[in-house]
Enzyme design. Sequence first.
Site, PDB file in Angstrom:
ATOM      1  N   ARG A  40       0.862  -1.179   0.000  1.00  8.41           N
ATOM      2  CA  ARG A  40       0.000   0.000   0.000  1.00  8.41           C
ATOM      3  C   ARG A  40       0.898   1.227   0.000  1.00  8.41           C
ATOM      4  O   ARG A  40       2.025   1.187   0.507  1.00  8.41           O
ATOM      5  CB  ARG A  40      -0.917   0.002   1.218  1.00  8.41           C
ATOM      6  CG  ARG A  40      -1.840  -1.214   1.333  1.00  8.41           C
ATOM      7  CD  ARG A  40      -2.626  -1.184   2.638  1.00  8.41           C
ATOM      8  NE  ARG A  40      -3.563  -2.296   2.755  1.00  8.41           N
ATOM      9  CZ  ARG A  40      -3.305  -3.466   3.326  1.00  8.41           C
ATOM     10  NH1 ARG A  40      -2.077  -3.672   3.839  1.00  8.41           N
ATOM     11  NH2 ARG A  40      -4.211  -4.414   3.390  1.00  8.41           N
ATOM     12  N   LYS A  73      -2.465  -1.495   8.514  1.00  9.26           N
ATOM     13  CA  LYS A  73      -3.922  -1.486   8.573  1.00  9.26           C
ATOM     14  C   LYS A  73      -4.489  -2.563   9.494  1.00  9.26           C
ATOM     15  O   LYS A  73      -5.518  -2.352  10.145  1.00  9.26           O
ATOM     16  CB  LYS A  73      -4.478  -1.666   7.154  1.00  9.26           C
ATOM     17  CG  LYS A  73      -5.968  -1.424   7.022  1.00  9.26           C
ATOM     18  CD  LYS A  73      -6.372  -1.484   5.559  1.00  9.26           C
ATOM     19  CE  LYS A  73      -7.854  -1.203   5.397  1.00  9.26           C
ATOM     20  NZ  LYS A  73      -8.270  -1.244   3.968  1.00  9.26           N
ATOM     21  N   HIS A  84      -3.307   2.823  -6.686  1.00  8.39           N
ATOM     22  CA  HIS A  84      -3.723   1.597  -6.003  1.00  8.39           C
ATOM     23  C   HIS A  84      -3.877   0.436  -6.983  1.00  8.39           C
ATOM     24  O   HIS A  84      -3.862  -0.727  -6.572  1.00  8.39           O
ATOM     25  CB  HIS A  84      -5.035   1.822  -5.248  1.00  8.39           C
ATOM     26  CG  HIS A  84      -5.347   0.730  -4.264  1.00  8.39           C
ATOM     27  ND1 HIS A  84      -4.655   0.571  -3.081  1.00  8.39           N
ATOM     28  CD2 HIS A  84      -6.262  -0.278  -4.296  1.00  8.39           C
ATOM     29  CE1 HIS A  84      -5.124  -0.462  -2.421  1.00  8.39           C
ATOM     30  NE2 HIS A  84      -6.106  -1.014  -3.137  1.00  8.39           N
ATOM     31  N   ARG A 102      -1.174  -2.145  -6.672  1.00  7.24           N
ATOM     32  CA  ARG A 102      -1.385  -3.210  -5.668  1.00  7.24           C
ATOM     33  C   ARG A 102      -2.261  -4.313  -6.278  1.00  7.24           C
ATOM     34  O   ARG A 102      -2.007  -5.496  -6.067  1.00  7.24           O
ATOM     35  CB  ARG A 102      -2.027  -2.627  -4.415  1.00  7.24           C
ATOM     36  CG  ARG A 102      -2.310  -3.662  -3.323  1.00  7.24           C
ATOM     37  CD  ARG A 102      -2.651  -2.965  -2.013  1.00  7.24           C
ATOM     38  NE  ARG A 102      -3.245  -3.857  -1.038  1.00  7.24           N
ATOM     39  CZ  ARG A 102      -2.577  -4.678  -0.242  1.00  7.24           C
ATOM     40  NH1 ARG A 102      -1.252  -4.725  -0.328  1.00  7.24           N
ATOM     41  NH2 ARG A 102      -3.195  -5.442   0.635  1.00  7.24           N
ATOM     42  N   HIS A 151      -3.612  -9.032   3.903  1.00  7.22           N
ATOM     43  CA  HIS A 151      -5.068  -8.963   3.987  1.00  7.22           C
ATOM     44  C   HIS A 151      -5.552  -9.565   5.302  1.00  7.22           C
ATOM     45  O   HIS A 151      -5.174 -10.680   5.661  1.00  7.22           O
ATOM     46  CB  HIS A 151      -5.716  -9.738   2.832  1.00  7.22           C
ATOM     47  CG  HIS A 151      -5.546  -9.079   1.498  1.00  7.22           C
ATOM     48  ND1 HIS A 151      -5.394  -9.789   0.322  1.00  7.22           N
ATOM     49  CD2 HIS A 151      -5.515  -7.765   1.145  1.00  7.22           C
ATOM     50  CE1 HIS A 151      -5.277  -8.943  -0.689  1.00  7.22           C
ATOM     51  NE2 HIS A 151      -5.339  -7.715  -0.218  1.00  7.22           N
ATOM     52  N   TYR A 161      -8.480 -12.415  -5.983  1.00  6.71           N
ATOM     53  CA  TYR A 161      -7.390 -12.381  -6.962  1.00  6.71           C
ATOM     54  C   TYR A 161      -7.040 -13.763  -7.507  1.00  6.71           C
ATOM     55  O   TYR A 161      -6.164 -13.883  -8.349  1.00  6.71           O
ATOM     56  CB  TYR A 161      -6.150 -11.742  -6.336  1.00  6.71           C
ATOM     57  CG  TYR A 161      -6.392 -10.317  -5.957  1.00  6.71           C
ATOM     58  CD1 TYR A 161      -6.275  -9.296  -6.891  1.00  6.71           C
ATOM     59  CD2 TYR A 161      -6.783  -9.979  -4.666  1.00  6.71           C
ATOM     60  CE1 TYR A 161      -6.523  -7.984  -6.550  1.00  6.71           C
ATOM     61  CE2 TYR A 161      -7.035  -8.663  -4.312  1.00  6.71           C
ATOM     62  CZ  TYR A 161      -6.898  -7.672  -5.250  1.00  6.71           C
ATOM     63  OH  TYR A 161      -7.153  -6.377  -4.917  1.00  6.71           O
TER      64      TYR A 161
END
Length: 374
Positions: free
Chosen positions: A207, A247, A314, A317, A340, A349
Amino acid sequence: MSSGRFQARYYGPDLQYHSGPTTFDTKGDAQAWLMTERALVSQQRWTPPKVRDDEARRAAGRRRAHTFAVYAERWLEGRVTTRGKGLRPSTVAGYRNALDVHILPAFGALPLDEINSAVVRHWRGQFATRGNDSAGAKAYSVLKAILQTAEDDELILRNPCRLKGGGSAAKVRESVALSPVELAALVDAMPDRWRALTLVSGWCGLRIAEAAGLRINDVDLTTGALHIRQTAQYIGHPARLVLGPPKSERGIRIVHMPDHVIEAMGTYLGTKAGTSPKGFVWTRTDGQPISRHTTLKAFQTATASIGRAGTVWHDLRHTANTLAADAGATQATLQARMGHADPKVSALYLHTSQARDQALAAALSRMAGPSPSP
C-alpha cells in the site's frame, strides 16, 4: 363556562382541589380527563397534575438538549475496535470528516428520537443526485453505527437506518491490473526517483502508506526482504503526518522482492548513501515521507504515455495481487504477502488473466496429443 368550553376539577388525595391543564371543547373531554385522574388514584400512581406537567416539561427539555451532535461526539470519543483497541488515526479522521461534512449539518441539532427513516432516506438519496454516492455510502454507514449504539443504549426504540444498500455505492470503476510488459513500460516512463517505488508497488503489492513508512533498515537487499512495520499517512485538515502500525495485524509482515526489484532497490538506495538507517526510503522534497499525492502528476503523465490513462496508484497493488495469483500463489500465500486481514479479499485475486488462460488452453492441447491431420 360562558365561553361554551368546559372546566374539570376534582378533590385529590392530598386534600387539595386540582383543575385540568386547560379548558375542554366538550363535556365528554372533561369527563375523560377526570376518569384518567381517577384511574391514577386507584392505581396508586397519582401525583398532582402540576407536578406531572412540570416533570414532563423538564423531560422534554432534557430530550431537546440531548441532540444527535452531543451523542455523536461522545460516541466518537468512546469508539473502539471489536477487539477493544483504540481506532487508527485514519479511521478517526474518516469518521470526523463524515460527521463534519455530511452528518452533523443534517442531523446535529435534532434530538435522537426525531431522526426517522423517512428523513434518513431523503438525506441518503441526495448523495446520488449530486453524483457523490461513495461519500454518501460512507456517511450512511457512520450514521447507522451511531444510531445502532443509541438503540443499544435504549435511547431510541429502533435504529431508523434501515435502507437496504444504503452503505453501499455503485462502483465507479473496476480496478486495473497491468501486464508485466505494461508494468515495465510504466517503470521506464516514471522519473528515476520513483522507479524503484513503482516496482515495489507493482510487484510486491505494498500500500502507498506502507511504502511511505519504509525506513532504510527495513530493506534487506541480501535476502531481498521488505519488513513492513509501520505506515506513514497525512491525516486531517490541515494534514498532519501520522506514523502508526499497518492497517491490520496481518499488515505487519515480510515481503520478498523478485530479483529485478532487488536490483532496482539496490541502485536506488545507492543514491541515499550516508542517510541514517532510520531514514525513510522515499521522501518528499522537504524530507518528509511521501503521500499518494507526491507522485500523482508523474504517475498520470507516465500512465497516459503507455496508453493507460485513468490508472490510479492503487491499481499497482491490484496488479501485484494478480501477478502473484497468476504465478501460482495460493490464497494463504496471497493473504500473507498482501497483508489482507480478510481471506475473502485475497480470494478475489485467485482468477486467471487472459494470458494465463491461453497458456492453460495450450497445455490442455498438449495433453490431448497431436492434432489430427486435415
